[in-house]
Design a protein around this motif. Structure first.
Motif, PDB file in Angstrom:
ATOM      1  N   THR A 120     -11.953  10.120  -1.402  1.00  0.00           N
ATOM      2  CA  THR A 120     -11.550   8.762  -1.293  1.00  0.00           C
ATOM      3  C   THR A 120     -12.285   8.296  -0.036  1.00  0.00           C
ATOM      4  O   THR A 120     -12.956   7.037  -0.077  1.00  0.00           O
ATOM      5  CB  THR A 120     -10.129   8.549  -0.807  1.00  0.00           C
TER       6      THR A 120
ATOM      7  N   THR B  88      -2.213   5.041   4.123  1.00  0.00           N
ATOM      8  CA  THR B  88      -0.997   5.560   3.263  1.00  0.00           C
ATOM      9  C   THR B  88      -1.399   6.807   2.439  1.00  0.00           C
ATOM     10  O   THR B  88      -0.464   7.664   2.325  1.00  0.00           O
ATOM     11  CB  THR B  88      -0.611   4.478   2.389  1.00  0.00           C
TER      12      THR B  88
ATOM     13  N   TRP C 199       0.524   3.819  -2.637  1.00  0.00           N
ATOM     14  CA  TRP C 199      -0.757   4.831  -2.759  1.00  0.00           C
ATOM     15  C   TRP C 199      -0.046   6.364  -2.031  1.00  0.00           C
ATOM     16  O   TRP C 199      -0.509   7.290  -2.533  1.00  0.00           O
ATOM     17  CB  TRP C 199      -1.621   4.566  -1.922  1.00  0.00           C
TER      18      TRP C 199
ATOM     19  N   GLU D  12      -6.307   0.562   5.061  1.00  0.00           N
ATOM     20  CA  GLU D  12      -4.620   0.694   5.101  1.00  0.00           C
ATOM     21  C   GLU D  12      -4.554   1.658   4.094  1.00  0.00           C
ATOM     22  O   GLU D  12      -3.608   2.358   3.921  1.00  0.00           O
ATOM     23  CB  GLU D  12      -4.444  -0.706   4.611  1.00  0.00           C
ATOM     24  N   ARG D  13      -5.288   1.528   2.898  1.00  0.00           N
ATOM     25  CA  ARG D  13      -5.110   2.640   1.629  1.00  0.00           C
ATOM     26  C   ARG D  13      -5.225   4.166   2.212  1.00  0.00           C
ATOM     27  O   ARG D  13      -4.230   4.801   1.783  1.00  0.00           O
ATOM     28  CB  ARG D  13      -5.785   2.069   0.387  1.00  0.00           C
TER      29      ARG D  13
ATOM     30  N   ASN E 288       0.886  -1.252   0.115  1.00  0.00           N
ATOM     31  CA  ASN E 288      -0.088   0.021  -0.144  1.00  0.00           C
ATOM     32  C   ASN E 288       0.896   1.280  -0.026  1.00  0.00           C
ATOM     33  O   ASN E 288       0.246   2.311  -0.252  1.00  0.00           O
ATOM     34  CB  ASN E 288      -0.918  -0.179   1.094  1.00  0.00           C
TER      35      ASN E 288
ATOM     36  N   THR F 197     -12.303   5.731  -6.518  1.00  0.00           N
ATOM     37  CA  THR F 197     -12.136   4.724  -5.278  1.00  0.00           C
ATOM     38  C   THR F 197     -13.170   3.955  -5.205  1.00  0.00           C
ATOM     39  O   THR F 197     -13.093   2.561  -4.706  1.00  0.00           O
ATOM     40  CB  THR F 197     -12.224   5.790  -4.083  1.00  0.00           C
TER      41      THR F 197
END
Lengths: 386, 386
Positions: A93, A177, A66, A173-174, A63, A153
C-alpha cells in the motif's frame, strides 16, 4: 421486532448444542479451526465499530470500509501467515500509494488530454512490470500478495488523482484505516490462542520420524509373517503406505509453513533462531526415506515371494536391523521434538555400523533382503547426517 | 511537462531493448509470463477508462473502484483460475450482498441501539460460520475465495445499511462494476493468447512418462557402466534424480491445475469431457514409480557393488528389461500426449509378460538385480492399469 426476538431465541437454543456437539466430535485440529472462526468473528465485530459507533465514524467516514477489507483479507489461520499478509499489504500500500501520488502529480502537471494518457500509460507499465516480477518464483513465494496490493493501490491512487483534489489526504486516511484493521488482526491473531506455523512445522517434522519408523516395522512384520496370514495381505499394508505417501507429498506444506514461520515473533525455546532451512532439509531426507519404504510395496505385494525356509533363515538378522533402524529414527525424532542435542556420532552411528558388519556376514547367504536393508540403512544415515 | 516528456522518451528508449533481450534469453515459459503481464496491463487500462472518460465516470462514479479491484484480484495466469476466481467472486458477492441486505433491513426494523446490536451479532455469526466452513478441505479447494468474498460483502453491506439509505442501490451499482471488471478479465484471459490449465496438466502428465523412462535409462547405464567411470560417479546421476524428485513433488501442482481445468470452457480434442480424475490417478502412479526409481539411488551410490564379472553376466537381461520398460512408458506417454487409444492389452502387456518369463530364468543366478527390476516392472504395470 418480533422476528428479531424470534431469531435471537433461535440462536440461544441452537448455537450452544451445535458447539457442544462439535466439541465432542472433533479433535484438537478441529478445535483450533473453531477457535480461529471465533477469532475472525471477533476481529470483524471490532472493526465494524468504526461504522457502528458515531464518534468513530465521524473520524474515519467511508474509509472504515478499508479496515473491514483488511481484516477479511489478511486474517489467516497461522499467526505467521497473518503477519506476512499484513506486512505485505502495508508495504504494498505504501509503495503503491507513494508512486501513485507521484504519477498523479505528474499527470496533473501535463493537464488536458495528456493527463489521461499519462495515467493510462503509467497504469499499463507499472501493472505489467509488477505482474512480471510477481511471477519470479522467489518473489512469488514471499511477496506475491504485496505485489498484488501494490498494483491495486497504485492504480486506485493514480486514477483517483484525476478526480479527487486531495489525493494525499485520501491516501493518508485509507492507510490509517488499513492500519487499524492490521492492528486488530495482529492483536487477536498473536495474543488470543495464537496458532504458530513454527510449532506446526516443528511437530510435523518430529512426528514424521515416528511415522516412518512405524512404517518400517509394518513392512518387516508383513514380510516376515507373510506366510501366516497371506489371505489378509490386501487389507493389511495400506495404512502404512498411506502415511508414507502423505510424507512424500508434504513438500509444499512444509515450505509454506517455513515461510510463515520466518515472519513469526520470538517464542519457544529457540526464539527467533529456529534453523528453518535445516528443517526443510530434514524434511527432504525424510521424503527420500519415505520413497524407499514406499518402493518396498512392490516387493511385499509381488506374487513371487521367497520360500518360507529362506524367510525363516533371515528372520533374525532382519528383525535386528529393523529394530536398530526404527530405534535410530525414534531417537532422532525425539531429540528434535524435545530440542535436545542428539549425540548421533557417539550413540547412533556405532550401533548402525556394527549392525552393518553383522548383515554383511549374513548377506552372502541371502542377498535378496540385503539390498533393501542397505537402502534403508543409507537413507537413515542421510537423515542423520543433517 | 518537461519531466514527463523526458520520461516518455526514456520509456521509448529503454523498454524495447528490455523486451527484446528478455525475448532472447527466455524460453517459452518466460514468454508466456511476459504475455500474461501485458494482458494484465491492458485489462487494467481498460477498466481505468471508467475513471478516465467522463461519460463513463458520470454513470458509475466512485464505484469504478470495484472494477479495478476485481481485475487486480481475479486476473490469474491460467484462464481456468481466472474463471474460477471470477465466478467465486460473483457468487460470493451476490450471496453476501443478498443476506447482508436482509440483515440490514432486519436491523433497521429493530431501530435504536438494538440496530447496532443486531448488526454486530449478525457480523459475528456469519463471519464465524463462513470462516469455519472455509476450512473444510473440499470447500477450501474450490470455494475458498468465494467464501472470503461472501464474508467481506456481507459485512460491508450490513454495516453500510446503518449509514446509507439506499443499500439496494449501492449493492446493485457495486455488483454492476464488479461485473464490468469480470467481463474485461474473462474477455482478455480467454480470447487473447489464452493459457489453459488443462493443456498444462495434459502436457505435464504426458511428458512425465518420458522423464521417468529417461531416468530408468540413466540408472541402468550408470549401473552397468559403473566399472568404466567410477570416478565421475558423483557428478553423473544427480540430474536424473532431480527430475524424479520434481515428479514426486508434483501432487499439489497437479491438483490445482485439475481444479482450474474443471472451470475451463470447451476446447481441445475432448471438449468439456476431459477425465481429470484419471489424470490425477495416473499422476499418482507416476509418483509411485518415481519413488521406486529414486530408491535405486541408494543402490547406485552404495560403496558395496557386485563384482564386475557378475555385472557383466546380468548386463544383457538388464538391458532387455530396461528397454522394454522404457519403451512401454514412452508408448503410454505418447498415446496420452496424442490422445489416441493405446492398445496396452495387445501391444504392451504381452511383451512385458514375456520379458518377465525371461528374467525369471536369469533371476535364479543373480538375485540382486531381479528384485529391483521386479519393482519397476510392477509399478509400470500399475501405471498401465490406469
Amino acid at each position: 421486532m418480533g422476528s428479531n426476538d424470534q431469531k435471537n431465541r433461535l440462536q440461544a437454543v441452537c448455537v450452544p448444542p451445535i458447539i457442544s456437539s462439535l466439541r465432542e466430535k472433533t479433535n484438537k485440529q478441529d478445535m483450533r479451526k473453531l477457535i480461529h472462526s471465533f477469532k475472525v468473528g471477533i476481529a470483524l465485530v471490532l472493526v465494524s465499530f468504526l461504522y457502528l459507533l458515531d464518534p468513530l465514524f465521524s473520524q474515519v467516514g467511508e474509509n472504515a470500509m478499508w479496515a473491514i477489507m483488511t481484516v477479511v483479507v489478511i486474517f489467516e489461520f497461522f499467526a505467521g501467515a497473518t503477519l506476512s499478509k499484513g506486512l505485505n499489504r502495508g508495504i504494498g500500500t505504501i509503495l503503491g500509494g507513494g508512486l501513485g501520488c507521484l504519477a498523479a502529480a505528474l499527470a496533473q502537471e501535463v493537464g488536458g488530454i495528456g493527463n489521461a494518457i499519462v495515467v493510462g500509460a503509467s497504469v499499463f507499465i507499472f501493472a505489467a512490470v509488477a505482474t512480471y516480477v510477481r511471477q519470479v518464483p522467489n518473489i512469488k513465494k514471499r511477496y506475491d500478495y504485496g505485489a498484488m496490493i501494490f498494483i491495486l493501490t497504485f492504480n486506485l491512487v493514480v486514477v483517483s488523482g484525476i478526480r479527487a483534489e486531495k489525493v494525499m489526504r485520501l491516501a493518508r486516511e485509507r492507510l490509517s484505516t488499513i492500519g487499524m484493521g492490521f492492528v486488530t488482526c495482529i492483536f487477536i491473531s498473536l495474543l488470543v490462542f495464537p496458532v504458530w506455523a513454527s510449532d506446526e512445522l516443528h511437530d510435523s517434522i518430529a512426528s514424521n520420524f515416528e511415522h516412518l519408523a512405524h512404517s518400517i516395522e509394518g513392512c518387516l512384520e508383513e514380510y516376515i509373517n507373510a506366510t501366516t496370514f497371506t489371505n489378509e495381505k490386501e487389507n493389511q499394508p495400506r495404512a502404512n503406505f498411506n502415511r508414507c505417501k502423505s510424507i512424500l507429498n508434504s513438500k509444499s506444506k512444509d515450505e509454506s509453513l517455513a515461510n510463515f514461520a520466518k515472519w513469526e515473533p520470538w517464542h519457544g525455546k529457540f526464539g527467533l533462531y529456529y534453523p528453518w532451512i535445516k528443517y526443510l532439509q530434514i524434511g527432504e531426507h525424510l521424503r527420500e526415506l519415505a520413497a524407499t519404504i514406499l518402493s518396498l510395496k512392490g516387493c511385499l505385494q509381488s506374487q513371487r515371494q521367497p520360500p518360507t525356509a529362506q524367510r525363516e533363515r533371515i528372520k533374525e538378522p532382519c528383525e535386528a536391523v529393523g529394530s536398530i533402524l526404527t530405534w535410530s529414527l525414534r531417537e532422532l525424532g525425539e531429540s528434535i521434538s524435545k530440542m535436545r542435542k542428539c549425540h548421533a556420532g557417539t550413540s547412533i552411528v556405532p550401533k548402525l555400523k556394527s549392525t552393518r558388519v553383522e548383515i554383511s556376514s549374513v548377506s552372502t547367504n541371502c542377498k535378496v533382503d540385503h539390498q533393501d536393508i542397505d537402502h534403508e540403512y543409507q537413507d537413515s544415515g542421510l537423515a542423520m547426517a543433517t
